[in-house]
Design an enzyme around this catalytic site. Structure first.
Site, PDB file in Angstrom:
ATOM      1  CG  ASP A   1      28.088  41.485  35.215  1.00  0.00           C
ATOM      2  OD1 ASP A   1      28.781  41.456  36.241  1.00  0.00           O
ATOM      3  OD2 ASP A   1      28.429  42.055  34.170  1.00  0.00           O
TER       4      ASP A   1
ATOM      5  CG  HIS B   1      33.275  48.872  35.889  1.00  0.00           C
ATOM      6  ND1 HIS B   1      33.743  47.828  36.657  1.00  0.00           N
ATOM      7  CD2 HIS B   1      33.533  48.524  34.601  1.00  0.00           C
ATOM      8  CE1 HIS B   1      34.260  46.899  35.872  1.00  0.00           C
ATOM      9  NE2 HIS B   1      34.144  47.309  34.614  1.00  0.00           N
ATOM     10  CB  ILE B   2      35.908  54.107  33.394  1.00  0.00           C
ATOM     11  CG1 ILE B   2      35.046  55.002  34.291  1.00  0.00           C
ATOM     12  CG2 ILE B   2      36.016  54.662  31.981  1.00  0.00           C
ATOM     13  CD1 ILE B   2      33.645  55.208  33.822  1.00  0.00           C
ATOM     14  N   GLY B   3      35.989  50.946  31.788  1.00  0.00           N
ATOM     15  CA  GLY B   3      36.893  50.076  31.055  1.00  0.00           C
ATOM     16  C   GLY B   3      36.502  50.120  29.593  1.00  0.00           C
ATOM     17  CG  ASN B   4      36.445  47.764  25.288  1.00  0.00           C
ATOM     18  OD1 ASN B   4      36.702  48.748  24.600  1.00  0.00           O
ATOM     19  ND2 ASN B   4      35.836  46.694  24.798  1.00  0.00           N
TER      20      ASN B   4
ATOM     21  NE  ARG C   1      37.815  54.679  26.829  1.00  0.00           N
ATOM     22  CZ  ARG C   1      37.243  53.512  27.135  1.00  0.00           C
ATOM     23  NH1 ARG C   1      37.859  52.368  26.889  1.00  0.00           N
ATOM     24  NH2 ARG C   1      36.020  53.483  27.660  1.00  0.00           N
TER      25      ARG C   1
END
Length: 312
Positions: free
Chosen positions: A70, A130-133, A206
């Site tokens: 990553d 990159h919008i996630g948890n 969200r």
């Protein structure tokens, strides 16, 4: 899969490669011993990654295994972007520097955005959110990672589902003194009890926050505003760092499915050449199509691109 013998190779998404791994690697005994040395840098992620490797080795002995890091994508960052203003020995002895994460997602999105723009990927400048948890944002200069919001660990940067993102380090010492918290307790609270969960006291998803906000819940509305404001500040900062932005990309769970977050985080950015089409943005809720939500007069393209880390 009819038979385990049909599996010829196993790929693992490994979170923290530190500065030891700048590319994907075959997993060897030497690799594993080096990777274990990095456990302290990502205590929530690296040990489970190792469990996955050991489990796959037990079930599929003799089958080659590969690690996709990553952090590898961000190894192109210049020293001015990855260095912290801390004592030099911290970096030399304890590997304290910015590493960044979500590299497989950013790599995929950088290539796909260049295709959508019809440009050479190595002549393309992007801001990718990159919008996630978990959430982070990446400045891509001439097709390579130039800066990113996550740091030594995935705790820095944007407001996330349960992680605080940027905060005054003095808060940590203040809470240790005032509330009697020890380091492990503070680490847990900042990683698992903060972010939009901390703001609302009950929601990390969200979608729950969006439903509550639609009903007028003031705390839910505030959570959306705080999260989006942080994203907006990073878009502005990275636009300045890059000088020229060809496209702004939203990706991952919220980035792909959250028109409210996209709208709030781009509102008022006309002076940066960023305008979204409100109707297209409202309709852009899809996990299997690349969408253009660029508004009239926008100098910067705005895309919603479903990420594909598995393909990478």
């Amino acid at each position: 899969i009819k038979d385990m013998s049909s599996i010829k190779v196993v790929g693992h998404r490994m979170v923290h490669g530190g500065s030891k791994f700048a590319r994907s690697s075959l997993i060897t005994d030497d690799f594993l011993s080096t990777f274990r040395e990095l456990n302290d840098l990502a205590p929530l992620h690296n040990p489970p990654n190792l469990m996955g490797v050991e489990a796959a080795k037990a079930v599929l002995p003799g089958v080659p295994q590969c690690a996709i890091m990553d952090t590898a994508w961000h190894q192109t960052m210049p020293p001015m972007a990855y260095s912290y203003a801390v004592p030099k020995e911290w970096e030399e002895k304890y590997m304290v520097r910015r590493y960044g994460f979500h590299g497989t997602s950013f790599l995929y999105n950088a290539k796909r955005a260049a295709v959508l723009l019809g440009q050479d990927p190595f002549k393309t400048n992007l801001v990718i959110a990159h919008i996630g948890n978990g959430a982070s944002i990446n400045a891509v200069k001439d097709g390579c990672s130039f800066d990113t919001s996550m740091g030594l660990t995935p705790l820095e940067g944007l407001v996330m589902g349960t992680r605080c993102g940027d905060l005054d380090p003095g808060i940590i010492f203040h809470m240790m003194r005032k509330a009697g918290l020890h380091a492990g307790e503070v680490e847990k609270k900042l990683n698992k009890e903060s972010g939009v969960l901390g703001i609302t006291g009950k929601w990390a998803d969200r979608r729950d926050i969006e439903q509550a906000a639609e009903k007028g819940d003031k705390i839910a509305i505030l959570a959306q505003e705080i999260e989006s404001y942080r994203i907006k500040k990073y878009i502005g900062a990275y636009s300045a760092a890059l000088g020229r932005v060809d496209a702004l990309v939203f990706t991952a769970g919220v980035g792909e499915m959250g028109p409210v977050t996209r709208r709030l985080s781009t509102a008022g950015l006309e002076n940066l050449g960023i305008v979204i089409d409100e109707k297209k943005n409202a309709l852009a809720k899809c996990r299997n199509a690349e969408l253009d939500i660029t508004g009239p007069g926008s100098k910067v393209k705005v895309f919603v691109i479903p990420t594909d880390e598995e393909l990478v």
